[in-house]
Structures are given as C-alpha cells and as structure tokens.
Design a protein around this motif. Structure first.
Motif, PDB file in Angstrom:
ATOM      1  N   ASP A   4       0.860  -1.187   0.000  1.00 21.04           N
ATOM      2  CA  ASP A   4       0.000   0.000   0.000  1.00 21.04           C
ATOM      3  C   ASP A   4       0.887   1.224   0.000  1.00 21.04           C
ATOM      4  N   THR A   6       1.345   5.289   0.662  1.00 21.50           N
ATOM      5  CA  THR A   6       0.686   6.209   1.585  1.00 21.50           C
ATOM      6  C   THR A   6       0.441   7.540   0.883  1.00 21.50           C
ATOM      7  N   ALA A 126       0.975  -0.625  -7.215  1.00 21.98           N
ATOM      8  CA  ALA A 126       0.111   0.005  -6.206  1.00 21.98           C
ATOM      9  C   ALA A 126      -0.203   1.447  -6.590  1.00 21.98           C
ATOM     10  N   ARG A 129      -3.025   2.264  -9.041  1.00 22.35           N
ATOM     11  CA  ARG A 129      -4.420   2.284  -8.577  1.00 22.35           C
ATOM     12  C   ARG A 129      -4.890   3.715  -8.384  1.00 22.35           C
TER      13      ARG A 129
END
Ligand code: UDP
Length: 474
Positions: A4, A6, A126, A129
């Motif tokens: 993920d 940030t 990631a 996205r």
C-alpha cells in the motif's frame, strides 16, 4: 502482492500572500503562469512521489509547495513509496555512492539491483491504482527513479527531480549514475538544483535547473519580533530566566511548550551573543569542526556563545549514525579548553511537533548575531537561505549550493577550504567586531533570498516546466 502506498494529507493555501514578496510585474507573470498551467491540466492530477513524508529537505519543500499549487486550482497529490529494510539499506548506500562514498569499496551488485527494481515494480502496481494515464508524475530522488520508465509507458508525463549532487564527481559517483541512467533517461524531463550537478549521459534538452526555495510564511521563516523570539527561547529552556515547561506559548497557528535538551544542562544568559549552526547530527555538517574552530579562534577574542542545534533524542534514537555523531560531539566538548567549553552548547530540539520545532529554529536563527554552516559538502543548504532571509550574516563553506546563495563579501562570507578552522574562526570573530559590516551583509542576504530563493520563483519554474510538457504531449 503490491504494497500500500501512503497518501500524505495536505490542505490548500491561498497564494495571495505571496504578492507581498514580488513587484507587480513579477506577480502578474507569476499568477498568469500558475493559472495557465492549472487550466492546461484540466482534470489531470500532478503526483509527487518520494520515499518519506517527514524529515529532510524534500518533505520540507513539498509541505509548502503543494498547498500553494492547490490554491490556484491544480490537483496536486503526494504519495510515499513503501519498501523493506533491504530496499532502504540499498537506497541509503546508493545515496552515499552518489556522494562519492563507497564505504566497503564495492559498487552495486546484482542482488541490490534486483531488490531495487522489484520493490519499485511492486510500488508501480500500487501507485497505478491512484495515478491515471495522462497525469503528471513528479518523481523525487534516486529512491523513485526506476518508476520513470513505468509511468512513461503508462501514458503519464514524467519528471524526475534530483535533489542531491556533488561538486566533483569521482568514479564512484559516475558508477551510480550509470546504474540509474537507464531509468532516469526515460523521463520526459529531469530537474537538478544546480548546473554543476547535471549527470553525464543525459539528454541536455530535457534538463531543467530549478534551485530549491523557502516559504517566507512557514513557521520556520515567518516574521517574529524580538520579544517573541526571546519568549520562545525562554519557554523551550534555551535562554535563562524562563518559564520552561510551563504554559504553552501560542505563536500564530503553532505553539511552543516542549523543552530543548541542552548539553551541558545550563541555560544561556539572557543577553548572550550567539553564534548558531542548525543541522542534523551528520559528519558532513562538521559539528566537531565548528566547535573546535569556535573554541580556538572565536572564544578567546569574542564573548559569544556557540549553539549547535539539531534534532532531539526521539529522532536520533532510531538513527545509529546520528547518535554516533552526537556522542562524538559530546566527547569533543569534554576536550575543549575549560574557558571555551562554558560557552559551547549542544541543543537537541523537540521534534514531536514539526511546527514547534520550526518555530524554535526560526527563533534561534533570528536571535543569532552570526549564523554558520561549516559543511564539508552540501546539496543546497536550506539553512543558509533560512538564515539569510532573516537578515543574518552567514559564514559558510564554499561548497555545493551554498556558493549559489552567498556572494562572498556581499551577502555573506564563504570559507574556501571547509577544513580551515583559522579562516572560519577569523570570519566569525570579524563579524562580531565589525557589526556595521555584519549588518550590511545581513541586509544584502535578505535581498538576495527575496530575489532568488523564495517560493514564487520555484513554483513559477515548476509550473512553467509542467505547462511545456503538457503542450508537447498534445
Ligand atoms: N532542521 C530542523 N530542525 C533541526 C535540524 C534541521 O528543522 O533540528 C531543518 C533546517 O531548518 C532545514 C532542513 O532541516 O530546513 C535541513 O535542510 P538542509 O538543506 O540545510 O540540509 P539537509 O538536512 O537536507 O542535509
């Protein structure tokens, strides 16, 4: 499994206050470019991508830059990549290599290359996205360089910005360039802080020089009157006669309440004349040299106190290198002649609240009669611009970006050999002896920062670059 990433939450700020820093014509050109670029972006976003949300010059700069850009209607975001210990161990080594230091003598090996490329490829998945084709991607520093080819293929306009560099690249530096070059060369534009930092092998047509800048209205640089400066320094326990640890002191949107950790523990006299260096505890900032130069060549002649200020215990604890340097400086302090020792202080500033930390740095820089930055090497040296903006006379080494900021003898004093303690001490002592000269240097220093190193210049250059990239994509 992609990690993920940030997203750093940030607000928006009106750029109207910046008008006060510019002549009308310059303001008109500035606001026009900002609005034109905002209009050109239409519904495309600008994504800043780096490796940390806190600490260091890049995070410091993004924190003020992005709100202003949003203030003119640009959709600007900030994402932080994720990586494991092997990735960050390697990128730390890569950073050292780019500064010419191969600690164990080795260059980049296959395992490191694989770790670097795989981590960034997982991050790219990631990031995709969030980022859309057509958006502008602004990658910061070597940690993110391998994302450039990925986002070019994805259909973004890609800028890679390098915030570091050395005056004289050796073979180690060039080896690190060769490793990164295939990644970096894919970007539509690369940005460096100084012409001398531009790498060999890059397409010069795609290179842009954008020196860093500071925000005059940030807590670090905002105007503070003499009384507020003194109250901040008393409240945090640096100056004597204070109410350290008592009621929090409100300053604008921030407040000061935490105590600075002083070594030795004695506070400074209220009327002390100060020589100040603000820096991370890093050998390249040469804290030992500052202390020795001061003790040998300033203290015997001038009644000044020296404060070496840097981050406090909470951050140092998880950086073994910083705590090692701090220990060396404390050891060095014990070896100073006793008369000088009483006038040399280490100040570990509270870091829990960045605004509080910034206000204390601001107060220290404003309260100093002389600010020094005796670095052995320096990418740009934001602390120099910060002190110059406050009208302080600065004595600094003629290295890296410091040379672009100070014109020797006009807007500060440069020491040709950063190891020359005698020249350093003589320059500092000279400014205490001739306060007229010190004032003239300080006045010119402020003018120079106003002309060249404040937020509008950097915002304008970046918006101009983005505008040109969007146009060339059509
Ligand atoms: N700084 C700070 N608190 C500290 C030490 C440093 O806020 O205890 C800030 C300093 O004011 C400057 C930045 O960290 O804004 C350091 O940037 P610079 O370019 O001088 O050096 P770097 O740390 O990036 O090598």
């Amino acid at each position: 499994m992609p990690p993920d990433v940030t997203q750093v939450p940030l607000g928006s700020a009106s750029i109207e206050p910046l008008h006060a820093l510019l002549e009308n014509a310059a303001w008109d050109a500035f606001i026009r470019t900002m609005r034109e670029t905002a209009a050109q972006l239409k519904n495309r976003a600008i994504w800043n991508i780096n490796s940390t949300a806190h600490g260091g010059g890049v995070a410091e700069m993004l924190a003020w830059q992005i709100p202003y850009e949003r203030g003119v209607g640009m959709d600007v975001r900030w994402l932080v990549i994720q990586g494991g210990t092997p990735f960050f161990t390697f990128t730390k080594r890569l950073h050292a290599l780019l500064h010419g230091v191969a600690a164990d003598g080795s260059m980049i090996n296959d395992a490191e290359r694989t770790e670097y490329e795989q981590t960034l490829s997982r991050n790219a998945e990631a990031l995709a996205r969030e980022v859309r084709p057509g958006d502008v991607v602004l990658l910061h520093d070597p940690q993110t360089a391998a994302l450039a080819p990925y986002f070019v293929r994805y259909g973004c306009r890609v800028i890679w910005r390098c915030h570091i560099g050395v005056d004289q690249p050796n073979e180690v530096v060039k080896g690190a360039w060769r490793f990164l070059l295939p990644h970096v060369a894919a970007a539509h534009a690369t940005v460096f802080s100084r012409r001398a930092y531009v790498w060999e092998g890059l397409d010069q047509q795609r290179v842009e020089i954008i020196p860093p800048a500071i925000d005059a209205f940030a807590p670090k640089n905002q105007e503070l009157d003499g009384q507020t400066v003194a109250t901040i320094l008393r409240t945090t326990g640096i100056l004597a006669d204070g109410a350290a640890g008592q009621a929090p002191l409100k300053v604008g949107a921030g407040s000061v309440e935490r105590t600075t950790d002083l070594f030795p523990g004695t506070r400074l006299p209220e009327d002390a004349r100060l020589t100040v260096q603000v820096s991370r505890w890093d050998r390249l900032k040469d804290p030992l040299g500052v202390m020795e130069g001061f003790a040998q060549f300033v203290a015997p002649r001038i009644d000044s106190h020296l404060i070496l200020a840097g981050p406090g215990a909470s951050t140092v604890a998880d950086d073994p290198e910083e705590s090692g340097v701090l220990r060396e400086v404390e050891d060095g302090w014990h070896h100073l002649p006793p008369a000088a020792r009483d006038r040399v202080h280490l100040a570990r500033l509270p870091m829990d609240d960045p605004q509080e930390n910034a206000l204390i740095v601001n107060a220290l820089q404003r309260r100093a009669q002389v600010v020094v930055q005796k670095s052995l090497g320096e990418g740009f040296g934001l602390t120099v611009a910060e002190a110059m903006w406050k009208g302080r006379p600065v004595v600094a080494s003629r290295v890296g970006g410091i040379q672009d900021q100070i014109e020797h003898g006009k807007s500060g004093l440069l020491i040709d050999d950063p190891h020359d303690l005698g020249a350093f001490g003589a320059a500092v002592a000279g400014l205490f002896s001739d306060t007229g000269a010190a004032d003239r240097l300080g006045t010119e220093a402020k003018r120079r920062v106003q002309r060249q190193f404040l937020a509008p210049r950097q915002l304008l250059q970046q918006a101009g670059l983005i505008g040109r990239l969007l146009q060339s994509a059509q």
